[in-house]
Design a protein around this motif. Structure first.
Motif, PDB file in Angstrom:
ATOM      1  N   UNK A   1       1.072  -1.150   0.063  1.00 57.01           N
ATOM      2  CA  UNK A   1       0.145  -0.102   0.229  1.00 57.01           C
ATOM      3  C   UNK A   1       0.815   1.335  -0.086  1.00 57.01           C
ATOM      4  N   UNK A   2       0.299   2.005  -0.867  1.00 50.87           N
ATOM      5  CA  UNK A   2       1.212   3.341  -0.833  1.00 50.87           C
ATOM      6  C   UNK A   2       0.498   4.517  -0.117  1.00 50.87           C
ATOM      7  N   UNK A   3       1.158   5.365   0.530  1.00 53.72           N
ATOM      8  CA  UNK A   3       0.268   6.485   1.553  1.00 53.72           C
ATOM      9  C   UNK A   3      -0.122   7.386   0.199  1.00 53.72           C
ATOM     10  N   UNK A   4      -1.194   8.099   0.782  1.00 53.62           N
ATOM     11  CA  UNK A   4      -2.068   9.028   0.063  1.00 53.62           C
ATOM     12  C   UNK A   4      -1.464  10.446  -0.205  1.00 53.62           C
ATOM     13  N   UNK A   5      -0.854  11.253   0.422  1.00 55.19           N
ATOM     14  CA  UNK A   5      -0.398  12.491   0.293  1.00 55.19           C
ATOM     15  C   UNK A   5       0.224  12.622  -1.306  1.00 55.19           C
ATOM     16  N   UNK A   6      -0.225  13.706  -1.968  1.00 51.10           N
ATOM     17  CA  UNK A   6       0.097  14.027  -3.286  1.00 51.10           C
ATOM     18  C   UNK A   6       1.580  14.660  -3.120  1.00 51.10           C
ATOM     19  N   UNK A   7       2.174  15.088  -4.730  1.00 48.89           N
ATOM     20  CA  UNK A   7       3.074  15.985  -4.954  1.00 48.89           C
ATOM     21  C   UNK A   7       2.948  17.263  -4.428  1.00 48.89           C
ATOM     22  N   UNK A   8       3.949  18.061  -4.090  1.00 46.81           N
ATOM     23  CA  UNK A   8       4.049  19.565  -3.967  1.00 46.81           C
ATOM     24  C   UNK A   8       4.849  19.973  -4.685  1.00 46.81           C
ATOM     25  N   UNK A   9       4.768  21.331  -4.776  1.00 42.10           N
ATOM     26  CA  UNK A   9       5.449  22.104  -5.760  1.00 42.10           C
ATOM     27  C   UNK A   9       6.241  23.466  -4.679  1.00 42.10           C
ATOM     28  N   UNK A  10       7.627  23.433  -4.883  1.00 41.30           N
ATOM     29  CA  UNK A  10       8.269  24.472  -4.140  1.00 41.30           C
ATOM     30  C   UNK A  10       9.436  25.249  -5.635  1.00 41.30           C
ATOM     31  N   UNK A  11       9.732  26.419  -4.667  1.00 39.50           N
ATOM     32  CA  UNK A  11      10.704  27.182  -5.399  1.00 39.50           C
ATOM     33  C   UNK A  11      11.904  26.408  -5.672  1.00 39.50           C
ATOM     34  N   UNK A  12      12.597  26.929  -7.015  1.00 44.93           N
ATOM     35  CA  UNK A  12      14.048  26.385  -7.226  1.00 44.93           C
ATOM     36  C   UNK A  12      15.075  27.138  -6.617  1.00 44.93           C
ATOM     37  N   UNK A  13      15.973  26.547  -6.033  1.00 43.04           N
ATOM     38  CA  UNK A  13      17.033  27.160  -5.203  1.00 43.04           C
ATOM     39  C   UNK A  13      17.614  28.358  -6.130  1.00 43.04           C
ATOM     40  N   UNK A  14      18.017  29.652  -5.926  1.00 39.42           N
ATOM     41  CA  UNK A  14      18.719  30.546  -6.542  1.00 39.42           C
ATOM     42  C   UNK A  14      17.858  30.984  -7.616  1.00 39.42           C
ATOM     43  N   UNK A  15      16.497  30.861  -7.968  1.00 39.15           N
ATOM     44  CA  UNK A  15      15.855  31.330  -9.241  1.00 39.15           C
ATOM     45  C   UNK A  15      14.710  31.865  -8.671  1.00 39.15           C
ATOM     46  N   UNK A  16      14.152  32.723  -9.694  1.00 38.69           N
ATOM     47  CA  UNK A  16      12.751  33.354  -9.405  1.00 38.69           C
ATOM     48  C   UNK A  16      11.672  32.507  -9.203  1.00 38.69           C
ATOM     49  N   UNK A  17      10.967  32.716  -7.904  1.00 45.70           N
ATOM     50  CA  UNK A  17      10.034  31.742  -7.722  1.00 45.70           C
ATOM     51  C   UNK A  17       8.805  31.836  -8.458  1.00 45.70           C
TER      52      UNK A  17
ATOM     53  N   UNK B   1       8.919  32.219 -11.604  1.00 46.58           N
ATOM     54  CA  UNK B   1       9.110  31.836 -12.884  1.00 46.58           C
ATOM     55  C   UNK B   1       9.505  30.372 -13.012  1.00 46.58           C
ATOM     56  N   UNK B   2       9.974  29.797 -11.975  1.00 46.70           N
ATOM     57  CA  UNK B   2      10.700  28.450 -11.799  1.00 46.70           C
ATOM     58  C   UNK B   2      10.206  27.548 -10.684  1.00 46.70           C
ATOM     59  N   UNK B   3       9.954  26.503 -10.732  1.00 44.44           N
ATOM     60  CA  UNK B   3       9.313  25.530  -9.703  1.00 44.44           C
ATOM     61  C   UNK B   3       9.971  24.170  -9.713  1.00 44.44           C
ATOM     62  N   UNK B   4      10.092  23.449  -8.684  1.00 43.75           N
ATOM     63  CA  UNK B   4      10.355  21.975  -8.732  1.00 43.75           C
ATOM     64  C   UNK B   4       9.144  21.291  -8.114  1.00 43.75           C
ATOM     65  N   UNK B   5       8.817  20.157  -8.494  1.00 48.37           N
ATOM     66  CA  UNK B   5       7.849  19.073  -7.986  1.00 48.37           C
ATOM     67  C   UNK B   5       8.606  17.913  -7.015  1.00 48.37           C
ATOM     68  N   UNK B   6       7.977  17.843  -5.937  1.00 49.18           N
ATOM     69  CA  UNK B   6       8.407  16.738  -5.249  1.00 49.18           C
ATOM     70  C   UNK B   6       7.209  15.991  -4.628  1.00 49.18           C
ATOM     71  N   UNK B   7       7.492  14.616  -4.462  1.00 52.90           N
ATOM     72  CA  UNK B   7       6.411  13.954  -4.159  1.00 52.90           C
ATOM     73  C   UNK B   7       7.032  12.619  -3.166  1.00 52.90           C
ATOM     74  N   UNK B   8       6.733  13.023  -1.737  1.00 56.67           N
ATOM     75  CA  UNK B   8       7.243  12.004  -0.694  1.00 56.67           C
ATOM     76  C   UNK B   8       6.089  11.156  -0.274  1.00 56.67           C
ATOM     77  N   UNK B   9       6.506   9.858  -0.502  1.00 55.74           N
ATOM     78  CA  UNK B   9       5.371   8.812   0.184  1.00 55.74           C
ATOM     79  C   UNK B   9       5.798   7.806   0.624  1.00 55.74           C
ATOM     80  N   UNK B  10       5.201   6.977   1.364  1.00 52.20           N
ATOM     81  CA  UNK B  10       5.626   5.671   2.161  1.00 52.20           C
ATOM     82  C   UNK B  10       5.047   4.489   1.225  1.00 52.20           C
ATOM     83  N   UNK B  11       5.665   3.392   1.107  1.00 53.46           N
ATOM     84  CA  UNK B  11       5.140   2.354   0.775  1.00 53.46           C
ATOM     85  C   UNK B  11       5.168   0.949   1.857  1.00 53.46           C
ATOM     86  N   UNK B  12       4.260   0.544   1.938  1.00 50.74           N
ATOM     87  CA  UNK B  12       3.946  -0.283   3.250  1.00 50.74           C
ATOM     88  C   UNK B  12       3.581  -1.742   2.589  1.00 50.74           C
TER      89      UNK B  12
END
Length: 168
Positions: A55-71, A73-84
């Motif tokens: 089973x995978x946990x339910x929380x979805x991806x998030x969007x954050x600013x890229x280090x050193x870039x105009x937030x 105009x630029x972004x990064x997507x991350x998706x933390x989850x757990x697998x049991x």
């Protein structure tokens, strides 16, 4: 991945570093929805790579600013989850399968180490340069409920002209 683990930061690059030297590659231009869909697709692939029922946990991806870039105009997507895994003994099998699969299809294992948490959890970091994605996996095999902590991260996207980036 959790507060009780003391780990070295992931040495993820997901490809060639951008011009700011942040280590996060340029992933091209995409809307937030397109980038989130790409990260979800990679997370689904990682789930399939485990090769064991679970089973995978339910929380979805998030969007954050890229280090050193105009937030704006630029972004990064991350998706933390757990697998049991359905069976705790399958945690090590899932990690073995991931190690094998993350050496194929454009994936390259960049680092594998045991952290300095009390259980010396196995960490695995892999990049896919063509997809501008990276994954960091921690095997929590010694816990009462064994699981894998997984975080998929994209490269740094540039939003199309006129697109508003919602950070979440």
């Amino acid at each position: 991945m959790t507060d009780d683990d003391i780990t070295k930061p992931p040495t993820t690059s997901a490809g060639t570093p951008d011009e700011t030297g942040s280590g996060i590659p340029d992933a091209g231009t995409a809307t937030v929805d397109e980038a989130v869909a790409s990260v979800k697709a990679v997370s689904s692939q990682i789930y399939d790579f485990t090769g064991v029922p679970g089973t995978a946990s339910k929380p979805g991806p998030g969007v954050k600013a890229c280090s050193g870039k105009d937030p704006d105009k630029h972004f990064q997507v991350y998706h933390p989850w757990n697998f049991k895994p359905d069976s705790g003994t399958d945690n090590d099998v899932a990690m073995k399968n991931l190690r094998e699969k993350l050496s194929t299809g454009g994936w390259v294992i960049k680092d594998s180490y045991r952290d300095n948490s009390p259980h010396k959890s196995l960490n695995l970091i892999a990049d896919n340069d063509s997809r501008k994605m990276s994954v960091w996996i921690v095997a929590y095999s010694e816990r009462a409920t064994p699981s894998l902590g997984i975080e998929v991260a994209s490269g740094c996207y540039r939003a199309p002209e006129g697109e508003t980036i919602k950070h979440f």
